[in-house]
Design an enzyme around this catalytic site. Structure first.
Site, PDB file in Angstrom:
ATOM      1  N   GLU A 180     -13.876  -4.095  29.568  1.00  0.00           N
ATOM      2  CA  GLU A 180     -14.874  -4.094  30.631  1.00  0.00           C
ATOM      3  C   GLU A 180     -14.591  -2.993  31.664  1.00  0.00           C
ATOM      4  O   GLU A 180     -14.571  -3.219  32.875  1.00  0.00           O
ATOM      5  CB  GLU A 180     -14.967  -5.473  31.289  1.00  0.00           C
ATOM      6  CG  GLU A 180     -15.392  -6.542  30.291  1.00  0.00           C
ATOM      7  CD  GLU A 180     -15.539  -7.925  30.895  1.00  0.00           C
ATOM      8  OE1 GLU A 180     -15.199  -8.092  32.085  1.00  0.00           O
ATOM      9  OE2 GLU A 180     -15.998  -8.842  30.194  1.00  0.00           O
ATOM     10  N   GLU A 230     -15.212 -10.492  23.225  1.00  0.00           N
ATOM     11  CA  GLU A 230     -14.940 -11.601  24.145  1.00  0.00           C
ATOM     12  C   GLU A 230     -16.194 -12.435  24.292  1.00  0.00           C
ATOM     13  O   GLU A 230     -17.285 -11.898  24.504  1.00  0.00           O
ATOM     14  CB  GLU A 230     -14.484 -11.065  25.507  1.00  0.00           C
ATOM     15  CG  GLU A 230     -14.072 -12.153  26.486  1.00  0.00           C
ATOM     16  CD  GLU A 230     -13.499 -11.568  27.772  1.00  0.00           C
ATOM     17  OE1 GLU A 230     -12.692 -10.622  27.684  1.00  0.00           O
ATOM     18  OE2 GLU A 230     -13.875 -12.059  28.863  1.00  0.00           O
TER      19      GLU A 230
END
Length: 801
Positions: free
Chosen positions: A417, A494
């Site tokens: 991220e 994820e």
């Protein structure tokens, strides 16, 4: 493109008399360090008298020893535990002619900003807390019976520097490596295997040799291969490749035993260097023979067979033991995951301990090895971003070189991220980072965990260098992946972010709650006053989804190669959705103490072939209260529910459902579920209305402890009524007593808002369960006794060898 996974690093840890027989001496350097919290410039000096400092063994995490407090700058996102600055010192001697040798100190991990001195001489600083590093001590070491002093300053005072609990200190192994002047370079041997078009498997290796012996040019190298049974299958003479000292090895492997997640068979390669007839060094690694591929339409395959990646994300802490790595604690975590059906681990969001990868090699897990949680754009005020521009190459190279021989490692991830997704710097950085990886290893694909799922908005994707596209969350976009990313390969890096507290239930079970509800809120607006979250799989963070929603879409399409659930275990820090006193995560399928939450059995029913039958919740409620009864089952056609002998009906799962549900008015007694296949009973499970606490029941994992391995035993404490039923709301305080042979070093109960320190010999259980972690102290047998006022005590025997 197909990738053949190499192989696992296994340093030969040799000490004492056995070390004298090998040209390479690898000495366990964990014992006998002096430690002190605080900071003073004089603490690096060899002449300092440190006799009053605390004596301890590594690995060590000083943060886990603290008391929880909201005032610590790490906040509850960092576990509400202290950071600070600490020093470690060790005085030692080196005998047996080491003045003619090279001496190196190796650190597997220090959190963070580690500075090292030998005999007062400054060796350097290593900022990143997750990569391994070493220093050459040779110019400064005093041989013979002269004393040497190593000093390490660890600075974890600048906080917050992470989004989760990091721990503080030398929290992984250290070792002293002594070699002759002609020796293998650290991490300089790279072992691979390739599968040619005819299906033949070829063993390949390159070894970099350091040659500091003046005028010695007649160096040769060999490699001996041993199969999983220990039988010698080949001896290969190395071919000199460069004048600088690189050797290449190659041979064909006849009908090799393949490494897989179900049969993790390991070969061994033993490399030797000779200067004329004298052997000057020896180094060995285990490795696995396997091949795999990602396909844009068919997903993932291992050894030519389709395999859905059923993974979980794991942080590096070990619950009540903190960040200090312990092999038996990590093995327990992996054993619990394996029994759930997990076949892959993502090391979120940093390189793991190398012994964790050894375990994954041995137990049969695929591993996504991840490097960074941030690049040059910060997520926290004092995180790695400021070190990234100067240090990213060294850190990434160390990760890849150290881990590239592990068969478990099947992917590299260059980040999680990353904020450079949202501007053009993401293109530049991604290309540089992938280039660093590919210069060292072309046998594995590289990905990055992307939180921006739109390709036109994601600059890391636009770099064009990712072998596999990794997406976090946004399951609503997965069915359109082939259209939005034509020809690209997929992995869900994820997913989920489901929240739960073990043993707590808020109905209705089939209504989704988003806690917090949106990015406008930092915490849940109307949570439970006791900081619990329902375990019905009906609560998720606003960016996530339930476990069943997520698995339903991943299971549906072959091109969705698999997922990594956030997370396998609860972990310290990041206690979404609550503020302090919550201090550990709610995301885990298993709680911090290692006790499965109910959704564990959904995965077990889907991810394994074993018959599963699990009923939730407990059966202690108010008379007349309507209770949602949720049942997971597998290897059966239907389930039938009975209350006090009366059938409440049969139910069958649809093709897209993973449980069945009854709404039952509570009455005390027995709630039984029966699963059947073709009319025949497969399994039966019964939960009873429990009475008051009366009995302590103990079970122990790892009952035989090896002092040489610094093993831990794990004692599960269950509070039962007089009839042997678990009391689901029991919160009795229990006390654990040991002996001179073994003692309790930590306790836990899995409750995310329990503020009692872990390092204690007494603790309340939570919802009927508690955990005691036992350390061996000396050889012998120890009786571990557990008591609680008003309850029948219990004991177990621990054997230390």
């Amino acid at each position: 493109m197909k990738y053949l996974l190499p192989l696992s690093i296994c340093l030969l840890l040799i000490a004492g008399a056995a070390a004298q027989q090998s040209p390479r001496r690898v000495i366990d350097f964990n014992k006998g360090w002096r430690f002190r919290l605080g900071d003073a410039a004089s603490w690096k000096e060899k002449t300092l008298n440190d006799a009053s400092w605390r004596l301890l063994d590594l690995p060590h995490d000083w943060s886990i020893e603290g008391r929880f407090d909201t005032s610590y700058p790490a906040g509850n996102a960092g576990g509400a535990l202290p950071g600070g600055t600490g020093w470690y010192r060790k005085t030692f001697t080196l005998e047996n002619g080491t003045s003619a040798n090279n001496v190196r100190i190796e650190f597997d991990g220090v959190y963070r900003d580690a500075e090292v001195w030998i005999n007062g001489h400054y060796l350097g600083k290593w900022p990143y807390g997750y990569t391994s590093f070493s220093y050459d001590l040779t110019p400064y070491i005093k041989p013979g019976k002269q004393k040497n002093t190593l000093a390490v300053r660890v600075d974890n005072s600048r906080q917050p520097n992470s989004r989760w609990y990091t721990g503080s200190g030398i929290y992984r192994d250290t070792r002293l490596v002594i070699t002759q002047k002609i020796a293998f370079a650290q991490w300089g041997t790279f072992v691979t295997a390739t599968r040619d078009d005819g299906g033949q498997i070829w063993f390949n290796a390159t070894s970099d040799v350091l040659n500091e012996a003046t005028g010695r040019s007649g160096v040769r190298a060999t490699c001996t291969l041993l199969d999983p049974s220990g039988r010698q299958v080949a001896v290969i003479r190395g071919t000199p490749e460069t004048p600088a000292g690189r050797f290449r090895f190659r041979t064909r492997l006849e009908d090799p035993a393949l490494w897989s997640v179900t049969t993790p068979q390991l070969y061994k390669a033993v490399f030797k260097i000779f200067d004329g007839t004298e052997q000057t060094d020896q180094w060995a690694t285990t490795f696995g023979v396997r091949y795999f591929a990602f396909d844009a339409q068919k997903g993932f395959s291992l050894n030519g067979r389709p395999l859905k990646i059923k993974g979980v994300c794991m942080h590096h802490d070990l619950g009540a033991l903190g960040a200090a790595f312990n092999r038996s604690a990590a093995r327990r975590q992996l054993r619990i995951m394996k029994e759930m059906g997990v076949n892959a681990i993502r090391t979120a969001h940093n390189p793991p301990d190398p012994k964790f990868l050894d375990l994954c090699d041995e137990m049969g897990f695929l591993v996504m090895d991840e490097s960074f949680d941030m690049w040059a754009k910060k997520k926290n005020k004092y995180d790695y971003y400021s070190d990234f521009p100067a240090w990213h190459r060294r850190d990434l190279e160390h990760m890849v070189k150290r881990d590239r021989n592990h068969p478990s490692v099947f992917m590299w991830s260059i980040g999680n991220e990353i904020r450079e997704q949202f501007d053009s710097t993401g293109i530049t950085w991604a290309r540089e980072l992938v280039g660093i990886v590919k210069a060292l290893d072309t046998t594995r694909p590289v990905t990055c965990a992307l939180s921006e799922n739109r390709p036109d908005k994601n600059f890391i994707y636009q770099s064009g260098v990712l072998d596999v596209i990794g997406l976090n969350y946004h399951i609503e976009a997965y069915e359109d992946f082939p259209k939005n990313y034509p020809g690209e390969k997929f992995i869900a890096t994820e997913n989920v972010s489901g929240l739960a507290t073990r043993g707590h239930y808020d109905g209705p079970a089939d209504s989704l709650r988003l806690w917090p509800s949106s990015s406008k809120f930092k915490f849940v607006e109307n949570g439970n006053p006791d900081y619990t979250v329902s375990a019905y799989d009906n609560v998720a963070a606003y960016w996530g989804s339930t476990h069943e929603q997520t698995w339903r879409i991943i299971k549906k399409h072959d091109y969705l190669s698999g997922l990594f659930v956030w997370s396998g275990f609860d972990f310290l820090g990041e206690p979404v959705p609550y503020p302090y006193p919550a201090r550990s995560a709610y995301y885990g399928i298993v709680d911090l103490a290692g006790f499965p939450k109910d959704v564990y059995y959904m995965y077990q029913s889907e991810w394994t072939k074993k018959p599963v039958l699990h009923i939730a919740p407990h059966w202690n409620w108010k008379k007349g209260q309507t209770v949602d009864v949720k049942v997971y089952y597998s290897q059966a056609d239907e389930a039938e529910l009975f209350l006090n002998g009366r059938s409440l009906g049969k139910q069958q799962k649809s093709d897209t459902a993973f449980h069945v549900l009854w709404r039952v008015p509570f009455e005390p007694g027995a709630l039984k579920v029966v699963s059947r296949k073709n009319g025949k009973t497969v399994l039966e499970k019964t939960v009873h209305t429990a009475g008051i606490p009366a009995i302590i029941e103990l079970s122990v994992e790892n009952q035989w402890l090896q002092l040489s391995r610094d093993d831990r035993a794990f004692i599960t404490i269950r509070i039962l009524d007089h009839d042997g039923n678990l009391v689901p709301d029991a919160d009795n305080r229990v006390r654990v007593t040991g002996s001179a042979v073994a003692r309790v070093v930590a306790m836990d109960n899995g409750y995310q808002a329990d503020l009692q320190p872990f390092q204690t010999d007494q603790r309340k259980v939570f919802n009927g369960l508690g955990l005691a972690i036992i350390k061996g102290l000396e050889k012998g047998d120890a009786v571990i006794r557990v008591t609680s006022p008003g309850l029948k005590p219990a004991s177990v025997r621990i054997r230390v060898r």
